[in-house]
Design a protein around this motif. Structure first.
Motif, PDB file in Angstrom:
ATOM      1  N   LEU A 115      -6.552  -6.487   0.300  1.00 22.77           N
ATOM      2  CA  LEU A 115      -7.255  -5.306   0.829  1.00 22.77           C
ATOM      3  C   LEU A 115      -8.747  -5.638   0.334  1.00 22.77           C
ATOM      4  O   LEU A 115      -8.990  -6.479  -0.575  1.00 22.77           O
ATOM      5  CB  LEU A 115      -6.675  -4.215   0.045  1.00 22.77           C
ATOM      6  N   SER A 116      -9.594  -5.256   1.323  1.00 22.64           N
ATOM      7  CA  SER A 116     -11.100  -5.162   0.855  1.00 22.64           C
ATOM      8  C   SER A 116     -11.363  -4.164  -0.133  1.00 22.64           C
ATOM      9  O   SER A 116     -10.492  -3.384  -0.679  1.00 22.64           O
ATOM     10  CB  SER A 116     -12.064  -4.641   2.148  1.00 22.64           C
ATOM     11  N   GLY A 117     -12.399  -4.221  -1.203  1.00 24.97           N
ATOM     12  CA  GLY A 117     -12.764  -3.236  -2.009  1.00 24.97           C
ATOM     13  C   GLY A 117     -12.675  -1.953  -1.497  1.00 24.97           C
ATOM     14  O   GLY A 117     -12.226  -1.055  -2.375  1.00 24.97           O
ATOM     15  N   GLY A 118     -13.310  -1.473  -0.404  1.00 18.32           N
ATOM     16  CA  GLY A 118     -13.322  -0.161   0.282  1.00 18.32           C
ATOM     17  C   GLY A 118     -11.830   0.229   0.636  1.00 18.32           C
ATOM     18  O   GLY A 118     -11.370   1.466   0.346  1.00 18.32           O
ATOM     19  N   GLU A 119     -10.964  -0.643   0.958  1.00 19.03           N
ATOM     20  CA  GLU A 119      -9.781  -0.287   1.372  1.00 19.03           C
ATOM     21  C   GLU A 119      -8.813   0.156   0.113  1.00 19.03           C
ATOM     22  O   GLU A 119      -8.146   1.091  -0.050  1.00 19.03           O
ATOM     23  CB  GLU A 119      -8.828  -1.439   2.118  1.00 19.03           C
TER      24      GLU A 119
ATOM     25  N   LEU B  61      -6.186   4.058   7.309  1.00 20.87           N
ATOM     26  CA  LEU B  61      -5.240   2.873   6.796  1.00 20.87           C
ATOM     27  C   LEU B  61      -4.026   2.699   7.307  1.00 20.87           C
ATOM     28  O   LEU B  61      -3.277   2.018   6.675  1.00 20.87           O
ATOM     29  CB  LEU B  61      -5.245   3.087   5.277  1.00 20.87           C
ATOM     30  N   SER B  62      -3.730   3.374   8.262  1.00 19.62           N
ATOM     31  CA  SER B  62      -2.500   3.448   9.089  1.00 19.62           C
ATOM     32  C   SER B  62      -1.868   1.915   9.404  1.00 19.62           C
ATOM     33  O   SER B  62      -0.723   1.531   9.338  1.00 19.62           O
ATOM     34  CB  SER B  62      -2.423   4.032  10.284  1.00 19.62           C
ATOM     35  N   ASP B  63      -2.996   0.930   9.615  1.00 21.22           N
ATOM     36  CA  ASP B  63      -2.327  -0.364  10.067  1.00 21.22           C
ATOM     37  C   ASP B  63      -2.489  -1.083   8.714  1.00 21.22           C
ATOM     38  O   ASP B  63      -2.326  -2.426   8.826  1.00 21.22           O
ATOM     39  CB  ASP B  63      -3.286  -0.905  10.993  1.00 21.22           C
ATOM     40  N   ARG B  64      -2.635  -0.510   7.470  1.00 24.09           N
ATOM     41  CA  ARG B  64      -2.615  -1.506   6.433  1.00 24.09           C
ATOM     42  C   ARG B  64      -1.314  -1.066   5.357  1.00 24.09           C
ATOM     43  O   ARG B  64      -1.394  -1.497   4.403  1.00 24.09           O
ATOM     44  CB  ARG B  64      -3.983  -1.235   5.541  1.00 24.09           C
TER      45      ARG B  64
ATOM     46  N   VAL C 113       0.861  -1.258   0.023  1.00 22.71           N
ATOM     47  CA  VAL C 113      -0.136   0.036   0.008  1.00 22.71           C
ATOM     48  C   VAL C 113       0.908   1.287  -0.208  1.00 22.71           C
ATOM     49  O   VAL C 113       0.855   2.184  -0.899  1.00 22.71           O
ATOM     50  CB  VAL C 113      -0.985  -0.045   1.304  1.00 22.71           C
ATOM     51  N   ARG C 114       1.928   1.332   0.945  1.00 25.10           N
ATOM     52  CA  ARG C 114       2.648   2.570   1.083  1.00 25.10           C
ATOM     53  C   ARG C 114       3.543   2.796  -0.102  1.00 25.10           C
ATOM     54  O   ARG C 114       3.476   3.860  -0.700  1.00 25.10           O
ATOM     55  CB  ARG C 114       3.278   2.302   2.388  1.00 25.10           C
TER      56      ARG C 114
END
Ligand SMILES: Nc1ncnc2c1ncn2[C@@H]1O[C@H](COP(=O)(O)OP(=O)(O)OP(=O)(O)O)[C@@H](O)[C@H]1O
Ligand SMILES: [Mg+2]
Length: 213
Positions: free
Chosen positions: A142-146, A131-134, A102-103
């Motif tokens: 990831l989920s669709g929303g994430e 999303l700090s923990d992702r 992600v990052r």
């Protein structure tokens, strides 16, 4: 940035089918504005955003960015590319790079665009989007929303002067949709404008509208 559409028209025709999307459409969007493009499915919302992003050339009319015409004339020149690089287009179908977390997905875009202090900005955006923990998650986890929130963070970190977003809250749960709406509304500020194509009543309400039929 001032983006001005002057009498733009566009239609598609295939196998005897002729679809006139819009005719002589004119509007101006300036810094600070949050504008939505609305209209039924098939009315040309996505096509209009693609024209504003410089991906499709309208069949008629002109698009002026800071008074420079990006439609006719030498649109492939470096000057026009630089002009268009101040615009970010969040497409509905765009995807993250699947080998990067992600990052990293957010930072790779920032690096290409030469954004300063990108790491700090990316972390701030991830925090705001819950999303700090992702940060280290790979896209397929990831989920669709994430996933959609990461795509928004990737767009925002570039700090474009104009954001074009196609259905940014489609298929999102209410919690994710609220974060996306809030961030996009906040983004339209002193030096920045936002144009969104959407069916989302909560996003449309209270915004200035470009109506297609
Ligand atoms: N490249 C293309 N070639 C031919 N027809 C096209 C092309 N792109 C779009 N169209 C047609 O133009 C019309 C408008 O499409 P567009 O995607 O802009 O609509 P939209 O308002 O974004 O719809 P939705 O709300 O469903 O996303 C549709 O009838 C579509 O089938
Ligand atoms: Mg569309």
């Amino acid at each position: 940035m001032v983006i001005e559409a002057r009498n733009i028209s566009h239609s598609f025709g295939q196998e005897g089918r002729h679809v006139q999307l819009f005719e002589n459409l004119s509007f101006t969007v300036k810094n600070g504005q949050f504008v939505t493009v609305c209209g039924p499915s098939g009315s040309g919302k996505t096509t209009l955003l693609s024209i504003l992003a410089g991906f499709i050339k309208p069949q008629g009319g002109e698009i002026l960015i800071d008074e420079k015409n990006i439609v006719s004339g030498p649109a492939k020149r470096l000057r026009d590319k630089l002009l268009l690089s101040r615009i970010s287009y969040m497409m509905q179908s765009a995807s993250l790079l699947h080998r990067l977390n992600v990052r990293e997905n957010i930072l790779v875009a920032a690096e290409i665009a030469g954004v300063k202090k990108a790491g700090i900005k990316a972390d701030e955006l991830l925090e705001k989007l819950g999303l700090s923990d992702r940060k280290k998650a790979m896209p397929e986890r990831l989920s669709g929303g994430e996933y959609r929130r990461v795509m928004l963070a990737r767009t925002l970190v570039l700090e474009p002067e104009l954001i074009l977003a196609d259905e940014p809250t489609a298929n999102l749960d209410e919690e994710s949709a609220l974060m996306v709406r809030t961030l996009l509304r906040e983004y339209a500020g002193d030096n920045k404008a936002v144009i969104i194509a959407s069916h989302d009543e909560k996003l449309l309400s209270g915004s200035e509208k470009i109506k297609l039929k």
